[in-house]
Design an enzyme around this catalytic site. Structure first.
Site, short mmCIF file in Angstrom:
data_model
loop_
_atom_site.label_atom_id
_atom_site.label_comp_id
_atom_site.label_asym_id
_atom_site.label_seq_id
_atom_site.Cartn_x
_atom_site.Cartn_y
_atom_site.Cartn_z
N ARG A 131 0.83 -1.19 0.00
CA ARG A 131 0.00 0.00 0.00
C ARG A 131 0.88 1.26 0.00
O ARG A 131 1.92 1.30 0.68
CB ARG A 131 -0.87 -0.01 1.27
CG ARG A 131 -1.85 1.14 1.41
CD ARG A 131 -2.97 1.06 0.43
NE ARG A 131 -4.10 1.89 0.80
CZ ARG A 131 -5.09 2.17 -0.05
NH1 ARG A 131 -5.07 1.70 -1.29
NH2 ARG A 131 -6.10 2.90 0.33
N THR A 418 -8.79 0.53 -10.21
CA THR A 418 -8.18 -0.63 -9.53
C THR A 418 -8.32 -1.88 -10.40
O THR A 418 -9.14 -1.92 -11.32
CB THR A 418 -8.83 -0.84 -8.12
OG1 THR A 418 -8.72 0.36 -7.37
CG2 THR A 418 -8.20 -1.97 -7.33
N ASN A 438 -5.85 4.14 -7.50
CA ASN A 438 -7.07 4.77 -6.97
C ASN A 438 -8.02 5.16 -8.10
O ASN A 438 -8.40 4.30 -8.88
CB ASN A 438 -6.75 5.94 -6.04
CG ASN A 438 -7.91 6.21 -5.09
OD1 ASN A 438 -8.70 5.32 -4.82
ND2 ASN A 438 -8.04 7.41 -4.59
N ASP A 458 -7.73 8.41 0.05
CA ASP A 458 -8.44 7.40 0.85
C ASP A 458 -8.33 7.69 2.35
O ASP A 458 -8.98 7.04 3.17
CB ASP A 458 -7.91 5.99 0.56
CG ASP A 458 -8.58 5.36 -0.66
OD1 ASP A 458 -9.56 5.95 -1.15
OD2 ASP A 458 -8.14 4.30 -1.12
N SER A 482 -7.78 1.11 2.98
CA SER A 482 -8.21 0.61 1.67
C SER A 482 -9.45 -0.25 1.84
O SER A 482 -9.84 -0.59 2.96
CB SER A 482 -7.08 -0.23 1.07
OG SER A 482 -7.51 -0.91 -0.08
N SER A 483 -10.08 -0.59 0.71
CA SER A 483 -11.17 -1.57 0.74
C SER A 483 -10.82 -2.80 -0.08
O SER A 483 -11.66 -3.68 -0.28
CB SER A 483 -12.44 -0.96 0.14
OG SER A 483 -12.81 0.17 0.86
N GLY A 504 -13.31 -1.47 -7.24
CA GLY A 504 -14.63 -0.88 -6.95
C GLY A 504 -14.70 -0.01 -5.72
O GLY A 504 -15.79 0.23 -5.21
N GLY A 505 -13.53 0.45 -5.19
CA GLY A 505 -13.57 1.29 -3.99
C GLY A 505 -14.24 0.53 -2.86
O GLY A 505 -14.15 -0.69 -2.78
#
Ligand code: GLY
Length: 598
Positions: A131, A418, A438, A458, A482-483, A504-505
């Site tokens: 990350r 992503t 992102n 984010d 993050s997701s 997809g966030g």
């Protein structure tokens, strides 16, 4: 998390699960949760996900190895590496380098990612955190404007750029699980960058619609012609700068990126950005470290599901949703049931309520991951769900005495960028890799042939709320929440049965959970599981993919009290199911990917 519990997790292997004798306490707790306890399957009688008689248009099948990636050229590069005897990690690196070139709007070496690895020989699960990290100059107030309000337009330019981590992460994974030489893995992308590749329809659409891309100094002339017209689908793009960058990294490793001329160029691009110039130093780039994190694993019915822990909220939330649903017989309800959608939605709202207050970079904020996944806590959360009535907006729970409750930070934006790829190699090793810059085209800053991310957006723009610091506020060296949810699923013998993930966030959490439930509970094949209409409740409205078969459930869902919101739901689920006889792969029909195997 205590040191001893961290150690326990690091040594985790699904091979040591489930042993009903050794996990008597866990089995007892799970028995309270519902009829389907974790130890239902004795070792040696692991569940079979095999569906007989796949339809002609079913998943792609293979015997030896398989890769599913967001672009055919990336999947082809990965398959060539597998054919040359490369491991799943080798193939993932080659495919990800091609994605940097051919799907530059989504992921690449200017961004970060999370990689989960299963080693068939030892049974170990390793999770690698690449990350992006905030530079030393970052601070909690960096996204506030002159009057203390969250900044508009903060996603473009130097300010949102985090120190990229993808290459250092891939290098670490390669050192531990690669077989082919590092430099070989870059050759397909270098050749394509020199020779050129045709712009895909999706890339063309995104070039034409990306705000601020046309005027970006380098990216503008790469993606637009001399008259400022977006380059169309089919036009051939050559990227000699990227070819040179990749050649340098191929020869000298990730240091070629994090030190020297490339690092200087990145720092300069951030500092001299026409919008939001910011300070990132060569020392920031040099200091970046990829990290190995403990995997998060939870028994779900007869399987063990492993996801990525903080700083991603993806694994915690996905596993929480599954854990909350453990006591509900989703298999009996089936994929046509509005009650099943209601239950999954309610579990989603509860998980997102916890996510908003507890999950951030664990090196900066204590994240009560153990408590959030404790079966007793999940059973308590499940007891807040009623069979046919929506519970509205949920409050966070209290997952253990020491859990520090922070003010909520929801991520409003649900990105469509992503990329996820899944690989299983001939030895049975598996990789689930989700990578990102992102939003589409990230910060819009292009340097040495690649785009820099805007991942720092984010972080919570608001550093404090209700007089207390928000867990996911920005800070120097910190990684934004993050997701991303790369996920591996294991059977009762500790064999990998599924690798999956999605872009997809924050909706990634809903997309991945849906696919897991569709495959594991409803026994849909992987193609159907991936294609099943998306729906997710992020602790607000029940978002349902528009123009899908879910539309017919809307009256029933509204009658239960759900506020239903149609969404475009552009997931990019790329998954592999390992059945008794074959590898079955499917790419998301909403994107341009492909599953390839032999
Ligand atoms: N940038 C998307 C995510 O990390 O969730």
């Amino acid at each position: 998390m205590t040191e001893s519990s961290q150690r326990r997790r690091r040594q985790f292997s699904p091979r040591r699960w489930p042993s009903c004798r050794k996990t008597a306490t866990l089995a007892a707790v799970l028995a309270l949760l519902g009829p389907l306890a974790a130890c239902q399957h004795e070792a040696g009688t692991g569940p079979s996900l095999m569906l007989t008689g796949q339809p002609a248009d079913g998943p792609v099948t293979a015997k030896r190895h398989m890769i599913v990636a967001d672009h055919p050229l990336a999947a082809e590069a990965g398959r060539e590496i597998l054919r040359s005897g490369g491991t799943a990690v080798d193939a993932a690196i080659a495919a990800q380098m091609v994605l940097t070139l051919v799907e530059p709007q989504s992921s690449g070496i200017g961004g970060g990612g999370f990689l989960m690895h299963f080693a068939a020989r030892t049974g170990a699960v390793d999770t690698y955190d690449g990350r992006e990290a905030a530079p030393k100059s970052a601070h909690p107030y960096m996204f506030l404007d002159g009057i203390g309000k969250p900044m508009a337009g903060a996603g473009v330019g130097g300010l949102p750029v985090g120190v990229p981590g993808l290459l250092r992460m891939l290098e670490l994974a390669h050192k531990e699980h690669g077989r082919l030489k590092w430099r070989e893995l870059f050759q397909p992308a270098i050749k394509l960058a020199r020779d050129g590749f045709p712009i895909s329809k999706r890339l063309a659409r995104q070039i034409a619609s990306a705000e601020g891309l046309r005027n970006s100094p380098v990216a503008g002339s790469y993606f637009f012609d001399n008259d400022g017209v977006p380059k169309p689908a089919g036009a051939v793009l050559r990227n000699r700068d990227l070819a040179e960058t990749l050649a340098a990294v191929a020869e000298s490793g990730a240091d070629a990126f994090h030190e020297g001329a490339i690092a200087e160029a990145v720092a300069r691009a951030v500092g001299s950005a026409p919008h939001n110039p910011a300070r990132m130093t060569i020392d920031d780039l040099k200091a970046y470290q990829a990290k190995k994190r403990p995997p998060l694993c939870l028994p779900y019915r007869m399987w063990l599901v492993c996801g990525f822990g903080p700083p991603s909220s993806g694994g915690v939330a996905t596993l929480q949703i599954l854990g909350i649903l453990q006591g509900f017989d989703l298999a009996a309800l089936g994929p046509e049931s509005s009650r099943a959608v209601h239950l999954i939605s309610e579990a989603g709202a509860l998980a997102f309520a916890d996510r908003e207050v507890y999950v951030a970079d664990p090196d900066f904020v204590p994240v009560p991951a153990d408590g959030l996944l404790d079966p007793q806590y999940l059973a308590l959360r499940a007891s807040q769900i009623t069979g046919a009535k929506a519970g509205g907006r949920r409050q966070p729970g209290m997952p253990g005495a020491g859990a520090a409750l922070h003010p909520p930070h929801a991520t409003a934006e649900a990105g469509t960028s992503t990329a996820h790829l899944s690989v299983v190699d001939a030895d049975g090793n598996a990789v689930a890799l989700t990578a990102s810059i992102n939003r589409p085209f990230g910060s819009r800053l292009m340097v040495r042939g690649f785009l820099l991310n805007d991942e720092l957006t984010d972080f919570s723009f608001t550093p404090n709320a209700d007089g207390a610091p928000v867990a996911n506020r920005a800070g120097p060296g910190k990684r934004p929440r993050s997701s991303m949810a790369p996920t591996l699923v294991f059977d009762g013998r500790g064999r990998v049965v599924m690798a999956i993930g999605s872009p997809g966030g924050p909706r990634i959490i809903g997309y991945v959970t849906k696919a897991l439930i569709a495959a594991l509970d409803w026994r849909l094949d992987i193609r159907q599981a991936v294609a099943y209409p998306n729906f997710v409740n992020r602790n607000g409205a029940l978002e349902i993919e528009k123009d899908t078969s879910l539309a017919r459930m809307v009256p029933a869902l509204k009658a239960m009290g759900h506020e239903v919101l149609p969404i475009s739901g552009v997931s990019g689920l790329n998954g592999i199911l390992v059945t008794k006889d074959a590898l079955e792969g499917a790419t998301d029909p909403r994107r341009e990917g492909v599953a390839l195997g032999d």
